[in-house]
Design a protein around this motif. Structure first.
Motif, short mmCIF file in Angstrom:
data_model
loop_
_atom_site.label_atom_id
_atom_site.label_comp_id
_atom_site.label_asym_id
_atom_site.label_seq_id
_atom_site.Cartn_x
_atom_site.Cartn_y
_atom_site.Cartn_z
N UNK A 251 15.07 43.63 34.65
CA UNK A 251 13.62 43.44 34.72
C UNK A 251 13.00 43.43 33.32
N UNK A 252 13.46 44.34 32.48
CA UNK A 252 12.97 44.41 31.10
C UNK A 252 13.27 43.09 30.38
N UNK A 253 14.49 42.60 30.52
CA UNK A 253 14.88 41.37 29.84
C UNK A 253 14.08 40.17 30.33
N UNK A 254 13.79 40.12 31.63
CA UNK A 254 12.96 39.03 32.16
C UNK A 254 11.56 39.06 31.57
N UNK A 255 11.04 40.27 31.41
CA UNK A 255 9.66 40.41 30.97
C UNK A 255 9.53 40.30 29.44
N UNK A 256 10.43 40.96 28.70
CA UNK A 256 10.27 41.04 27.25
C UNK A 256 11.39 40.37 26.47
N UNK A 257 12.41 39.88 27.14
CA UNK A 257 13.54 39.30 26.44
C UNK A 257 14.55 40.36 26.11
N UNK A 258 15.76 39.94 25.75
CA UNK A 258 16.82 40.92 25.45
C UNK A 258 16.45 41.76 24.25
N UNK A 259 16.91 43.02 24.27
CA UNK A 259 16.67 43.92 23.14
C UNK A 259 17.44 43.44 21.93
N UNK A 260 16.85 43.51 20.77
CA UNK A 260 17.51 43.03 19.55
C UNK A 260 18.34 44.10 18.92
#
Length: 94
Positions: A85-94
């Motif tokens: 859900x986080x990745x869909x909303x904000x993109x993968x963590x760098x």
């Protein structure tokens, strides 16, 4: 006593003391009164009981309408679902 909210932030202790002495303390924003500081009055046991009865009566309207059964609650998300859900909303963590 009328005090701007910005000034009240720096003089809060003084203003509370003034209100406790019985002075009227009004906080204003852009010249318009917004809040009046007043000391909390002690309640008698009968007054406290009356407040408790009113609150319980108000909460009583939900009796039988809300279940304590956990089956009504949505299941918690797994760590993987949170990550997706986080990745869909904000993109993968760098």
């Amino acid at each position: 006593m009328h005090v701007n909210i910005g000034e009240a932030k720096t003089r809060l202790s003084e203003l509370v003391a003034a209100a406790m002495r019985g002075e009227e303390v009004v906080l204003s924003k852009a010249g318009a009164p917004q809040v009046r500081l007043a000391p909390v009055r002690e309640l008698s046991e009968a007054q406290r009981d009356a407040i408790v009865r009113r609150r319980l009566n108000t909460l009583g309207i939900w009796k039988g309408k809300v279940s304590d059964d956990d089956a009504m609650l949505a299941p918690s998300m797994t760590d993987q679902e949170v990550e997706e859900r986080w990745n869909r909303k904000f993109g993968p963590a760098a």
